[in-house]
Each structure stands twice: as structure tokens, then as C-alpha cells.
Write a protein that holds these residues in place. Structure first.
Motif, PDB file in Angstrom:
ATOM      1  N   PRO A   1       0.778  -1.430  -0.064  1.00  0.00           N
ATOM      2  CA  PRO A   1      -0.018   0.164  -0.010  1.00  0.00           C
ATOM      3  C   PRO A   1       0.693   1.306  -0.150  1.00  0.00           C
ATOM      4  CG  PRO A   1      -0.096  -1.142   2.142  1.00  0.00           C
ATOM      5  CD  PRO A   1       0.766  -2.043   1.385  1.00  0.00           C
ATOM      6  N   VAL A   2       0.251   2.263  -0.647  1.00  0.00           N
ATOM      7  CA  VAL A   2       0.910   3.797  -0.554  1.00  0.00           C
ATOM      8  C   VAL A   2      -0.261   4.575   0.091  1.00  0.00           C
ATOM      9  CG1 VAL A   2       1.723   5.553  -2.051  1.00  0.00           C
ATOM     10  CG2 VAL A   2       2.181   3.178  -2.706  1.00  0.00           C
ATOM     11  N   HIS A   3       0.231   5.299   0.831  1.00  0.00           N
ATOM     12  CA  HIS A   3      -0.774   6.306   1.667  1.00  0.00           C
ATOM     13  C   HIS A   3      -0.004   7.815   1.066  1.00  0.00           C
ATOM     14  CE1 HIS A   3      -3.990   7.760   4.326  1.00  0.00           C
ATOM     15  NE2 HIS A   3      -3.081   8.430   4.769  1.00  0.00           N
ATOM     16  N   VAL A   4      -0.835   8.579   0.289  1.00  0.00           N
ATOM     17  CA  VAL A   4      -0.385   9.838   0.043  1.00  0.00           C
ATOM     18  C   VAL A   4      -0.736  10.833   0.997  1.00  0.00           C
ATOM     19  CG1 VAL A   4      -0.442  11.728  -1.799  1.00  0.00           C
ATOM     20  CG2 VAL A   4      -0.421   9.287  -2.683  1.00  0.00           C
ATOM     21  N   LEU A   5       0.143  11.818   1.425  1.00  0.00           N
ATOM     22  CA  LEU A   5       0.062  12.605   2.588  1.00  0.00           C
ATOM     23  C   LEU A   5       0.293  14.176   1.730  1.00  0.00           C
ATOM     24  CD1 LEU A   5      -0.608  12.423   5.835  1.00  0.00           C
ATOM     25  CD2 LEU A   5       1.875  13.045   5.960  1.00  0.00           C
ATOM     26  N   LEU A   6      -1.035  14.689   1.764  1.00  0.00           N
ATOM     27  CA  LEU A   6      -0.944  15.900   0.951  1.00  0.00           C
ATOM     28  C   LEU A   6      -0.619  17.101   2.123  1.00  0.00           C
ATOM     29  CD1 LEU A   6      -3.792  15.698  -1.372  1.00  0.00           C
ATOM     30  CD2 LEU A   6      -1.504  15.461  -1.820  1.00  0.00           C
ATOM     31  N   THR A   7       0.514  17.617   2.436  1.00  0.00           N
ATOM     32  CA  THR A   7       0.967  18.259   3.541  1.00  0.00           C
ATOM     33  C   THR A   7       0.642  19.926   3.208  1.00  0.00           C
ATOM     34  OG1 THR A   7       3.053  18.579   2.547  1.00  0.00           O
ATOM     35  CG2 THR A   7       2.840  16.811   4.286  1.00  0.00           C
ATOM     36  N   LYS A   8       1.002  20.670   4.062  1.00  0.00           N
ATOM     37  CA  LYS A   8       0.956  21.965   4.101  1.00  0.00           C
ATOM     38  C   LYS A   8      -0.627  22.438   3.750  1.00  0.00           C
ATOM     39  CE  LYS A   8       5.779  22.435   2.932  1.00  0.00           C
ATOM     40  NZ  LYS A   8       6.676  23.028   2.004  1.00  0.00           N
ATOM     41  N   ALA A   9      -1.476  21.626   3.993  1.00  0.00           N
ATOM     42  CA  ALA A   9      -2.957  21.783   3.696  1.00  0.00           C
ATOM     43  C   ALA A   9      -3.539  23.152   4.291  1.00  0.00           C
ATOM     44  CB  ALA A   9      -3.742  20.639   4.191  1.00  0.00           C
TER      45      ALA A   9
END
Length: 194
Positions: free
Chosen positions: A136-144
Motif C-alpha cells: 500500500p501507498v498512503h499519499v499525505l498532502l501536506t501544508k493543507a
């Protein structure tokens, strides 16, 4: 008690032959300046566990942080920083590609992207190295926190749509500044470590 509250620095590695024997690893990868070190520090609720620098490309080795019980968070070198010498960049690419494609204890990858600039060419390259493993890959979209609500919703929807054909990919928003998204990420990682 938070999974990340026990996180402690363990070792630094610059060659695959020096990787420690482990039971389970979670890789944290991302472009230089995407907020990877800040995310690790936020999750651990500490300010200087992972070194945060104003100079992109400071993480030049593979850094291991222990959860305890032979499980590790593995902080990979940031990629995409233009001022790194070509020889160093080539070494990183070989190290990252081989690690992601072949590391047996690796349970999943958290791929960190700046929510304002997601899915750049090198992010896709990381996915191309890793997705064939079936992990699995979990994409973390930072600086939201730098986006308004509508922009954040659009960024999340856009990345989810782009990755829709990859069922092993999940996506979420995250802010180190506002400490939002930590529970969602911790749930994903705890599931991988079971």
C-alpha cells in the motif's frame, strides 16, 4: 497512547548492505521541501526528532526511527532538489529505487507531497518503483493549511482521481502547523504494522 509517541531515532544508513534486520518498516518518502521532516515531528509530537531545514535536500541518508518491537519508520532522502550534485542524486536514485522495489520487511510507503504541487514527475517515479510490489501507498498532502477549504477539497479530489486505478493508494490532507490529519495517518500505519 499514540503509535508515534514512542518513536526514537535508531540509525542512519547510506548503503543497502547496512540496512538493519527488522520485522516491519514503513517508508516515508517525498520531494525535498514537501514537509516530510515536519510531518514526522508532528506525528511524534516533538520538534527535533527529524531534522527540519530551510535548505531542501538535507536528508541524504536513510534514517531509521524505532516504534519499538522491531518496527521502524524509515525516513528516505528527499528527492528533486536541483542543487544536489549529479553523483549524489544518482546514488540516491539507485538507493531509493532498490530499497523500495526489494526491501522485504517494507509494509507500505507514505508518499508526502505539498498539497499545492502534488504528483510531480518524480512523485510518479516513486510510485512506479513501488506500486509493482503490491504494497500500500498512503499519499499525505501536506501544508493543507496554506489552502482554503475549496482548494484543499479540489487538491484531494484531483489526486484521488489521478490514482483511482491503483486500489492500493489512499490519499489524505495533512497540516503540521495545525496538527490536522494525524489520526487518519496513524490509523493507516497501525493497520500496516498488524
Amino acid at each position: 497512547m499514540s503509535l508515534f509517541s514512542r518513536l526514537q531515532f535508531f540509525t542512519t544508513v547510506n548503503h543497502l548492505r547496512d540496512l538493519p534486520a527488522t520485522r516491519a518498516e514503513i517508508a516515508f518518502a517525498g520531494r525535498s521541501n514537501a514537509g516530510k521532516s515536519s510531518a514526522i515531528n508532528t506525528l511524534a509530537n516533538r520538534t527535533r526528532l527529524a531534522f527540519v531545514s530551510k535548505t531542501p535536500g538535507r536528508t541524504q541518508h536513510i534514517n531509521y526511527f524505532s516504534f519499538g518491537d522491531d518496527a521502524y519508520l524509515v525516513d528516505l532522502p528527499g528527492y528533486g532538489y536541483a542543487e544536489v550534485p549529479a553523483a549524489v542524486r544518482a546514488h540516491w536514485e539507485k538507493l531509493l529505487g532498490q530499497y523500495l522495489a526489494t526491501r522485504e520487511p517494507l509494509r507500505g510507503m507514505v508518499l508526502i507531497m505539498d498539497s499545492r504541487h502534488p504528483l510531480k514527475e518524480l512523485d510518479w517515479q516513486m510510485l512506479e518503483w513501488f506500486l509493482p510490489t503490491g504494497k500500500p501507498v498512503h499519499v499525505l498532502l501536506t501544508k493543507a493549511d496554506k489552502l482554503n477549504r475549496q482548494e484543499a477539497t479540489q487538491a484531494l479530489a484531483s489526486v484521488r482521481k489521478a490514482l483511482a486505478e491503483h486500489p492500493n493508494c489512499t490519499v489524505q490532507l495533512f497540516s503540521s502547523l495545525k496538527k490536522t490529519g494525524t489520526d487518519e495517518l496513524e490509523l493507516a500505519i497501525a493497520d500496516w504494522l498488524k
